[in-house]
Write a protein that holds these residues in place. Structure first.
Motif, PDB file in Angstrom:
ATOM      1  N   ARG A   1       2.333   1.692  -3.459  1.00  0.00           N
ATOM      2  CA  ARG A   1       1.322   2.201  -4.389  1.00  0.00           C
ATOM      3  C   ARG A   1       1.104   3.705  -4.250  1.00  0.00           C
ATOM      4  N   LYS A   2       1.322   4.249  -3.082  1.00  0.00           N
ATOM      5  CA  LYS A   2       1.121   5.681  -2.861  1.00  0.00           C
ATOM      6  C   LYS A   2       2.202   6.528  -3.524  1.00  0.00           C
TER       7      LYS A   2
ATOM      8  N   GLU B   1       0.833  -1.208   0.000  1.00  0.00           N
ATOM      9  CA  GLU B   1       0.000   0.000   0.000  1.00  0.00           C
ATOM     10  C   GLU B   1       0.863   1.252   0.000  1.00  0.00           C
TER      11      GLU B   1
END
Length: 252
Positions: A170-171, A167
């Motif tokens: 992905r940012k 996550e």
């Protein structure tokens, strides 16, 4: 829309208003600084957004010191790649305002003195043996004024380690994946993110790795879209390209 700054017009106005001498203006307009053994590109930043980068390998200590002197005279950010400890120590002794990053083999302007972007690049490294190339990519990105998040030792042999950070990866607005052996990490990450990805194959691996050729070919043949592949061990290229992507995003 903000009007773009024209450095040539500003220079001419400074001469007109006697705040800059003709000789100083001529020096600023010069395309390069002639050192005899090198021609220092003084317009690189105007053309490409970042000053000339020094490739340290193959240059003598004296040559490197003269090149740095030229760049500092023009208030440029310093980035020297592929620099060994002996040359780095000589440079730091001469220019103590610079800093040496031992894992990356880089001498540069202090990272903390450079303003960074809000968005970041994700630097993803398969194994500890790939760290010198990963750090070359990371430090290059930071010297260019782009924030980074490091995700190290997350290779496919223990893929759960990657998923623990996915996550946060992905940012990021762009990823750089550094891997040796069969280079599978590049395809895996590319299939999990929605942003551009730069793959850097390393020369780490056993005999049939062919000093990174096998990794390079595997990354080029990836079935995952959105991937661009750099040359073997070219962490600098990965970092430079990633920094350009993030800076382009933040300029709009």
């Amino acid at each position: 829309m903000t009007e773009k700054h024209d450095p040539i017009e500003s220079l001419l106005k400074a001469v007109k208003h006697n705040t800059l001498s003709i000789d100083e203006a001529k020096q600023q307009l010069s395309h390069y600084d002639e050192l005899g053994f090198a021609k220092i590109d003084l317009h690189r930043k105007k053309r490409q957004g970042f000053p000339e980068v020094i490739f340290g390998e193959g240059k003598t200590k004296a040559q490197l010191i003269k090149i740095i002197e030229s760049l500092l005279k023009h208030n440029e950010i310093i980035l020297i790649t592929r620099i060994d400890k002996s040359k780095a120590n000589a440079i730091i002794a001469h220019y103590p305002q610079l800093e040496y990053h031992t894992i990356a083999n880089i001498v540069c302007t202090p990272i903390d003195s450079i303003e960074k972007t809000e968005h970041y690049a994700s630097i993803i490294c398969a194994g500890t043996s790939d760290l010198p190339i990963a750090e070359e990519a990371a430090i290059t990105t930071e010297v260019m004024g782009v924030s980074v998040q490091r995700f190290y030792d997350v290779g496919v042999s223990g893929i759960h380690r990657l998923f623990a950070h996915i996550e946060a990866i992905r940012k990021g607005k762009v990823s750089i994946v550094i891997a040796g052996m069969e280079g599978a990490l590049s395809s895996v990450v590319s299939g999990l993110v929605d942003h551009p990805l730069y793959s850097v194959p390393t020369s780490i691996g056993y005999g049939a790795n062919l000093e990174g050729v096998t990794t390079l070919l595997a990354m080029i043949n990836s079935c995952a879209p959105g991937t661009s592949v750099l040359n073997i061990d070219n962490g600098f290229g990965g970092g430079y390209n990633a920094a350009m992507i993030v800076k382009m995003i933040e300029s709009h």
